[in-house]
Design a protein around this motif. Structure first.
Motif, mmCIF file in Angstrom:
data_model
loop_
_atom_site.group_PDB
_atom_site.id
_atom_site.type_symbol
_atom_site.label_atom_id
_atom_site.label_comp_id
_atom_site.label_asym_id
_atom_site.label_seq_id
_atom_site.Cartn_x
_atom_site.Cartn_y
_atom_site.Cartn_z
ATOM 1 N N GLN A 193 0.847 -1.187 0.000
ATOM 2 C CA GLN A 193 0.000 0.000 0.000
ATOM 3 C C GLN A 193 0.885 1.242 0.000
ATOM 4 O O GLN A 193 2.015 1.199 0.506
ATOM 5 N N SER A 197 -2.198 7.572 0.964
ATOM 6 C CA SER A 197 -3.462 7.249 0.299
ATOM 7 C C SER A 197 -3.751 5.786 0.629
ATOM 8 O O SER A 197 -2.929 5.104 1.208
ATOM 9 N N THR A 199 -4.151 3.573 -1.617
ATOM 10 C CA THR A 199 -3.925 2.857 -2.873
ATOM 11 C C THR A 199 -3.217 1.536 -2.624
ATOM 12 O O THR A 199 -2.202 1.489 -1.928
ATOM 13 N N MET A 216 -2.133 -0.972 -10.064
ATOM 14 C CA MET A 216 -2.326 0.176 -9.168
ATOM 15 C C MET A 216 -3.710 0.802 -9.307
ATOM 16 O O MET A 216 -4.102 1.587 -8.472
ATOM 17 N N PHE A 220 -4.517 6.048 -10.275
ATOM 18 C CA PHE A 220 -3.246 6.194 -9.550
ATOM 19 C C PHE A 220 -2.310 7.176 -10.262
ATOM 20 O O PHE A 220 -2.048 7.046 -11.454
#
Lengths: 300, 188
Positions: A193, A197, A199, A216, A220
Motif C-alpha cells: 500500500q 493514500s 492505494t 495500481m 493512480f
C-alpha cells in the motif's frame, strides 16, 4: 590449462554415449517444460528442501571464514575514520532522540485510541535472526539461503526483513535451512500500500535492480518519493513493513520502487513469524444440527 | 618400460582409484558451493564465475572418460537445485555446450593453452546462449542478458587460474591411479 589426452571426445563417438547425451538433453527440456506448465515455486519442493538441508552445513562452513574476514576488515577500517564517524553519529543521535520522544507520544496516543475504540490489534510477531549462507543472483533467480529452518519455527510465506526494510519471503523450508525469494526475483509478488493514500498495488520483481508496481488502478498518479509498505492483504505477510519508495518516472510507464533494504549485500536478516490465522470456515468441523425435526418449512 | 612401486594396501589402492574416478565430480561440487557463496566486493555483489563449467570443460578435454554426460547432467541439476532456479535449466545449458564442444574438441586440443582458452570461451558462449534461450522459454522476455554477458567474461578471465588448480588435482589423482595399477600388477 588442460592438456588434453589424444583421445579427447573420441570415446564420445560411441553410439551409446551419443544416445545418452541426447536422452539427457531431452530429459532436461522435459523438466523445463514441466516447470513452465506447473506451479513454478512448488516444483520438486521436497527434493529442493533435502538438497538445501544437505548442502547448508557445507555452505555454512565455507561462509564462516568469509564472514570472519569481513567482520575483521570492518573492524579495522572503522578505525581509519573513527573521529569523523563519532561526530556523524552524535548528530544523528540528537535527531533520533527528538524522533524517539515524538514516537513515544504517538504510541501512547494510539494505544489510548485503540482502547477507546476496542480495536483488535495485530498479533505479536516473533523475530528470528539468521545468517545468509548462500546466495543466488543469476540472470534467472534472486534468492538467498538461510541457516534456520522448520526446527527453528520458520514456515513458508513468512516475511524476511533487513535492517531497513523488507527483503523477501520464505519459499522453501527444510529442517535446518530455508530459502528466501527476494523482492526483485521474477516470481516475487508482494501486496503493498502507498503511504498517504489507501492505494493498493502489487510489488512485482523482474530480475532488475528495482522491483516495479503493478495493478495500481487507473486513478493512480505516481509521486516520486512516496513511501510503500506491505498491506497484509494476502493474509501471510504482516501489514506495515517498510518496503521502499517510488522512484522518479523514467521514459517508460513502468513505476519502479527503490527498496530501503540493501539487496546487493545481504549478510544477516530477520524472519518475522506471524501466528497463522485460522479462517472461520476451517473451524467448523461438524454441521450445526437443525433446530427442530420439522423440515417441511412450516412456519408459524 | 615398467616400474615397480612400493606395494600398497588393498584399501589404499582402492581409495586411489576412487580419487581418480571421483576427483572431477568432487571438484565440480566444491566449485558449485563456491559459486553460490555470498561474495561481495566493497559491499557490491559481483557475478560469480561458473566454476562447475570450468571443471566440466577441463576434464572433458583432459580425461573425457571421467566426465561423461551423466555427470554433466548431475552437476547441472544440482546447480538448479542449489540456486532455486527452474529444474533442468543449467543441466540443459551444460549438456548443450558439451555436445557442441564434442564437434570441435580436437581442433582446440591440438594448439596448446591459448587455443584451449579460446575453446573454453566458445563453450562459455554456447552455455550462455543455451541458458538464455532456456530462460526465455521459461520466463519470457525477462532474462537479464547483461548479467549473462558479464558473468561470461568473468568466467573466461578466471579460467587460466582455475585450470592450473585442476591440472594439479588431475596429476595427484593420476598418481593415485598409478598406485592402484601397480598394486594390481599392471605394467605402467
Amino acid at each position: 590449462m588442460a592438456r588434453p589426452s589424444a583421445s579427447s571426445f573420441g570415446w564420445l563417438r560411441g553410439f551409446g554415449t551419443r544416445i545418452s547425451l541426447f536422452l539427457l538433453i531431452l530429459v532436461s527440456v522435459g523438466l523445463l517444460v514441466q516447470y513452465k506448465v506447473s506451479d513454478n515455486n512448488q516444483q520438486f519442493s521436497g527434493v529442493r528442501q533435502v538438497t538445501d538441508d544437505v548442502t547448508s552445513p557445507i555452505s555454512n562452513a565455507i561462509t564462516t571464514p568469509m564472514w570472519g574476514t569481513k567482520r575483521a576488515w570492518g573492524f579495522i577500517s572503522s578505525h581509519w575514520n573513527a573521529a569523523k564517524r563519532v561526530r556523524q553519529l552524535e548528530a544523528e543521535n540528537q535527531t533520533l532522540r527528538q524522533w524517539e520522544a515524538l514516537s513515544h507520544a504517538l504510541h501512547n496516543k494510539i494505544v489510548r485510541y485503540e482502547q477507546l475504540l476496542q480495536i483488535q490489534g495485530q498479533p505479536d510477531l516473533r523475530v528470528l535472526s539468521a545468517r545468509v549462507i548462500a546466495e543466488t543472483r543469476g540472470p534467472f533467480v534472486r534468492s538467498v539461503l538461510l541457516r534456520v529452518g522448520r526446527r527453528d519455527g520458520v514456515r513458508q510465506g513468512q516475511a524476511v526483513v533487513g535492517p531497513n526494510g523488507l527483503i523477501g519471503r520464505i519459499v522453501t523450508v527444510g529442517n535446518h535451512s530455508s530459502r528466501v525469494l527476494l523482492v526483485t526475483d521474477l516470481n516475487s509478488r508482494i501486496p503493498v500500500q502507498l503511504e498517504g493514500s489507501n492505494t493498493r498495488a502489487i510489488l512485482a520483481g523482474d530480475n532488475q535492480g528495482n522491483p516495479k508496481l503493478i495493478y495500481m488502478g487507473k486513478s493512480f498518479v505516481p509521486v516520486a518519493g512516496t513511501r510503500i509498505s506491505t498491506s497484509g492483504d494476502d493474509g501471510v505477510l504482516p501489514a506495515g513493513i517498510a518496503v521502499g519508495e517510488l522512484l522518479t518516472l523514467q521514459s517508460s510507464d513502468v513505476v519502479r520502487v527503490r527498496t530501503y533494504a540493501d539487496l546487493s549485500a545481504i549478510d544477516f536478516v530477520q524472519v518475522l513469524a506471524q501466528p497463522s490465522l485460522v479462517p472461520p470456515e476451517a473451524e467448523i468441523t461438524e454441521p450445526v444440527p437443525a433446530q427442530s425435526a420439522n423440515t417441511t418449512g412450516d412456519v408459524q | 618400460m615398467s616400474a615397480r612401486i612400493t606395494p600398497l594396501s588393498s584399501v589404499g589402492a582402492r581409495a586411489g582409484l576412487l580419487a581418480w574416478i571421483g576427483g572431477p565430480t568432487l571438484v565440480s561440487f566444491v566449485g558449485l558451493l563456491i559459486y553460490v557463496a555470498p561474495v561481495h566486493l566493497l559491499g557490491v555483489h559481483i557475478p560469480m564465475p561458473l566454476f562447475p563449467l570450468m571443471a566440466i570443460f577441463f576434464w572433458a578435454m583432459a580425461r573425457p572418460q571421467l566426465m561423461p554426460p551423466i555427470i554433466v547432467f548431475a552437476i547441472g541439476l544440482l546447480q538448479d537445485l542449489m540456486t532455486g532456479g527452474p529444474l533442468g535449466l543449467w543441466a540443459f545449458s551444460y549438456l548443450s555446450a558439451y555436445m557442441v564442444m564434442t564437434l570441435k574438441s580436437e581442433m582446440f586440443a591440438a594448439h596448446g593453452d591459448a587455443s584451449l582458452w579460446v575453446g573454453f570461451a566458445l563453450m562459455v558462449g554456447c552455455t550462455m546462449v543455451a541458458a538464455g534461450l532456456a530462460g526465455w522459454l521459461v520466463f519470457g522476455s525477462q532474462v537479464d542478458w547483461l548479467y549473462l554477458i558479464v558473468q561470461s567474461f568473468i568466467t573466461v578471465l578466471v579460467y587460466p587460474l582455475a585450470g592450473r588448480f585442476y591440472r594439479r588435482v588431475q596429476r595427484s589423482t593420476q598418481q593415485a591411479r598409478r598406485l592402484y595399477d601397480v598394486h594390481h600388477g599392471h605394467r605402467i
